[in-house]
Design a protein around this motif. Sequence first.
Motif, PDB file in Angstrom:
ATOM      1  N   HIS A   4       0.807  -1.021  -0.030  1.00 19.19           N
ATOM      2  CA  HIS A   4       0.103  -0.049  -0.003  1.00 19.19           C
ATOM      3  C   HIS A   4       1.022   1.412  -0.029  1.00 19.19           C
ATOM      4  CE1 HIS A   4      -4.035  -1.556   0.182  1.00 19.19           C
ATOM      5  NE2 HIS A   4      -3.467  -2.600   0.785  1.00 19.19           N
TER       6      HIS A   4
ATOM      7  N   ASN B 244      -0.827   4.795  -0.689  1.00 13.76           N
ATOM      8  CA  ASN B 244      -1.856   4.645   0.255  1.00 13.76           C
ATOM      9  C   ASN B 244      -1.361   4.688   1.663  1.00 13.76           C
ATOM     10  OD1 ASN B 244      -3.874   4.225  -1.711  1.00 13.76           O
ATOM     11  ND2 ASN B 244      -3.600   2.101  -1.641  1.00 13.76           N
TER      12      ASN B 244
ATOM     13  N   PHE C 291      -2.525   2.666   4.354  1.00 14.18           N
ATOM     14  CA  PHE C 291      -2.985   1.513   5.013  1.00 14.18           C
ATOM     15  C   PHE C 291      -1.508   1.025   5.479  1.00 14.18           C
ATOM     16  CE2 PHE C 291      -6.200   2.002   1.845  1.00 14.18           C
ATOM     17  CZ  PHE C 291      -7.332   2.192   2.671  1.00 14.18           C
TER      18      PHE C 291
END
Length: 420
Positions: A308, A313, A315
């Motif tokens: 991720h 991202n 995450f």
Amino acid sequence: MTHAQPLELLRQARDRFTQREIAEHIGKTPKTVRRWEKGEVPCPAMLEPALRDLLQKAAHTPAGGGRFRFIDLFAGIGGIRMGFEAHGGECVFTSEWNGFSKKTYVENFGERHTFVGDIVPFPAEAVPDHDVLLAGFPCQPFSIAGVSKKNSLGRPHGFECTTQGTLFFDVARIIATKRPKAFLLENVKNLLSHDRGNTFRVILQTLRDELGYDVHHRIIDGQHFTPQHRERIIIVGFREKTAFSWDDLQLPSEGPRLSSILHRTDGTEPVLPWDGDRYFDHDRQTVQPKYTLTPKLWAYLQAYAEKHRAAGNGFGFGLVTPDSVARTLSARYYKDGSEILVSQGSRKRPRRLTPRECARLMGFPDTFRIPVSDTQAYRQFGNSVVMPVMREVARVMVPHVETMIEQEQAGVVQPPLAFA
């Protein structure tokens, strides 16, 4: 520890409890308690903390003499209840549908009043009279669509129309029938934005316009009291206009760090008779090894986070140290513990929090018992409230409730009538 200390506590406990009640609390037989009381055998070391726990519960659980009465709906494991008991309240009715949560609740509070599972089929008229309604109600989708159409058809609407089929409806119908002096509702922060704000709009419309209560709401972060970033919306309402103000809350500007809730490995970790060595090995002064992540799980979480990160991202797992403030503990913590992983140094894999540490992270005292499996305990604490937040809100609410009680008793205001 001298023999006189636990024996004196035993005498204090016998002023309020029978030998059988004490025996059930500490996991012994009444005969054993009787032998301790008569001095036939010495009181063991474990007796002192167990009796202090029992006496503390007695002090915080009024036996029919609370300054005000409250009911506990969608009660979970009793976090909101504890906050209001701390300010002199007496719980007279509880509803919680989950059997595992009920087991934990009854273990810690007993079952001296009506305890129902599903509140949905329970008639509001059968709920005992109370001064304050407490509810950590689940948020289920509903909207205000269709009200104008019902108007054109001449059909009745209001909270029964706009909230029917949701669990908030069951809170509303009890408020409508019993007309408590005040209520406190707790939910996730996202309740404000759910369905583009329609859900919260219906809730406020119901409480203010349909039920006629003076309503206040605020988002409070639990990290003022425990080392966890946990924002929740608190909605309070009063049957009469009051001078209630959120400005009266005393929220510490800087809360504690994770070191305040972690098991201590310096020899000062308390020995809790109800925990034993379930979470912490007191001989080796270390957290039980089962809470350390397996090599396979740790490798998976690292690979997942890297995947991720590469995609841009955010995450990933949350690695914490004793100086940290943790992410929000969730009900899924039992799966991999990824939101709060305690670092054990670069040469050792991180570990999950133990259920006792989760209890502390939610502000529950060490006297709070955990009679369920680790999986269920993680779910329960992840779904619970930060208890000190509830205690602080109760501190501000209770004087207004007591004023209303005093006015009612003095005949200044009429007793509540059933809502029509």
